[in-house]
Scaffold this active site. Sequence first.
Site, PDB file in Angstrom:
ATOM      1  N   ASP A 134      41.020  44.627  42.935  1.00 40.19           N
ATOM      2  CA  ASP A 134      40.467  43.836  44.403  1.00 40.19           C
ATOM      3  C   ASP A 134      38.831  44.580  44.850  1.00 40.19           C
ATOM      4  O   ASP A 134      38.236  43.738  45.215  1.00 40.19           O
ATOM      5  CB  ASP A 134      41.220  43.005  45.163  1.00 40.19           C
ATOM      6  CG  ASP A 134      42.414  42.109  45.003  1.00 40.19           C
ATOM      7  OD1 ASP A 134      42.474  42.550  44.017  1.00 40.19           O
ATOM      8  OD2 ASP A 134      41.802  41.279  44.903  1.00 40.19           O
ATOM      9  N   CYS A 137      50.795  41.338  39.402  1.00 34.98           N
ATOM     10  CA  CYS A 137      50.371  40.670  39.153  1.00 34.98           C
ATOM     11  C   CYS A 137      49.501  39.880  37.880  1.00 34.98           C
ATOM     12  O   CYS A 137      49.526  39.752  36.466  1.00 34.98           O
ATOM     13  CB  CYS A 137      48.810  40.800  40.466  1.00 34.98           C
ATOM     14  SG  CYS A 137      48.472  39.638  41.620  1.00 34.98           S
TER      15      CYS A 137
HETATM   16  O1  LIG Z   1      39.691  39.861  38.278  1.00 31.49           O
HETATM   17  P1  LIG Z   1      41.049  39.781  38.050  1.00 31.49           P
HETATM   18  O2  LIG Z   1      41.285  40.611  37.286  1.00 31.49           O
HETATM   19  O3  LIG Z   1      41.642  38.655  37.079  1.00 31.49           O
HETATM   20  O4  LIG Z   1      41.431  40.019  39.395  1.00 31.49           O
HETATM   21  C1  LIG Z   1      41.937  41.304  39.986  1.00 31.49           C
HETATM   22  C2  LIG Z   1      42.890  40.816  40.989  1.00 31.49           C
HETATM   23  O5  LIG Z   1      43.360  39.603  42.213  1.00 31.49           O
HETATM   24  C3  LIG Z   1      44.403  38.674  42.223  1.00 31.49           C
HETATM   25  O6  LIG Z   1      44.328  39.060  43.509  1.00 31.49           O
HETATM   26  P2  LIG Z   1      44.720  37.321  44.046  1.00 31.49           P
HETATM   27  O7  LIG Z   1      46.395  36.747  43.341  1.00 31.49           O
HETATM   28  O8  LIG Z   1      43.902  36.334  44.575  1.00 31.49           O
HETATM   29  O9  LIG Z   1      45.511  37.873  45.641  1.00 31.49           O
HETATM   30  C4  LIG Z   1      45.322  40.661  41.435  1.00 31.49           C
HETATM   31  O10 LIG Z   1      45.823  41.549  43.110  1.00 31.49           O
HETATM   32  C5  LIG Z   1      44.400  40.823  41.072  1.00 31.49           C
HETATM   33  O11 LIG Z   1      45.470  42.441  39.928  1.00 31.49           O
END
Ligand SMILES: O=P(O)(O)OC[C@H]1O[C@H](OP(=O)(O)O)[C@H](O)[C@@H]1O
Length: 319
Positions: A194, A125
């Site tokens: 998350d 991700c």
């Molecule tokens: O705060 P940071 O580390 O950037 O975000 C971490 C997480 O947020 C994202 O969720 P989405 O793409 O919003 O569903 C992913 O699951 C990723 O690992």
Amino acid sequence: MVLTKTADDISSMRVRGAGRIARTAALALQEYGASLECKTLAAFVDEMQNAAEILCKTRPTAVSLPNAVRYVMQGVRGAGTLEEAQQALNDRATTFIHDSQEAVQKIADIAARQFPDDAVIMTHCNSQVAIACIVRAHEQGRVREVYATEVRPRNQGYITIQMLSDAGVPVNFIVDSAARSFMPKVDLVITGTDAVTANGAVVNKIGTSQIALCAHEARKPFIVAAETYKFAPRTILGERIPIEERPAEEVTGSGRQLPPGVTVKNPAFDVTPPAYVDLIITEIGAFAPSYAPVVIRDHLGWDISEFQKEYAFTHQYGE
Ligand SMILES: O=P(O)(O)OC[C@H]1O[C@H](OP(=O)(O)O)[C@H](O)[C@@H]1O
């Protein structure tokens, strides 16, 4: 209006990533509060609580969002006058945004020490904080290359490979199902999260738990980079983290016909059990997952009596 636009940006994922969602919500509360022309404290608190409720409902899984809202709103709820509430809102939102950005840098400093020389890394991700860790280690000359997954169905992997390329990090882009094939080449896996539950389980983008399982099988460290506001206090009360189910069209693409009776399941996140997590790196240190309740109690400052009050508060938000 700033609030409905922000709410829409978060739920449609124009604004995404757990940390960015939290900072954007804090900023929206700050701007919304500044735009209000309430004459009384009660009216101001009412408006702000409605705003907090709207923001908290946008995405259910990333606990950074209610944690940020709670932190900012504590100033509003604890104020004795309208002026105090306005000031506290402004100060707390500014503090949260600043501390959140600083936490990412502190985590990067700590995590980089975990990277061996000439490290081959896998990530999944698009995590701002995981990428900060990789880039910091790369600046220190210790990253050979990264394997970054595609991250179907929203393809956040494209953002990751762009960010790593921009930082000069050599990247291999792989499909999600190739993670096990490449695991033997990898020295460590690092992802964001998350939500971290009270038992140290890590809720992250769908597919994370499969990668953690592969890492465990191959005896490769699985490391999670997590600001402390991604720990979920209410899980101590036994609450479960809701897993967001997103629209079928994200999987099938628009206009694609499915055979009658076929349903599409599209959970955005999965849960990696603590047994598959080697280390959680926060801005206050690197810990085993079993340390999660200590972070929640000693760092986030939740005691059980406050839990009960906060429980009532968050449930006012219709969670
Ligand atoms: O705060 P940071 O580390 O950037 O975000 C971490 C997480 O947020 C994202 O969720 P989405 O793409 O919003 O569903 C992913 O699951 C990723 O690992």
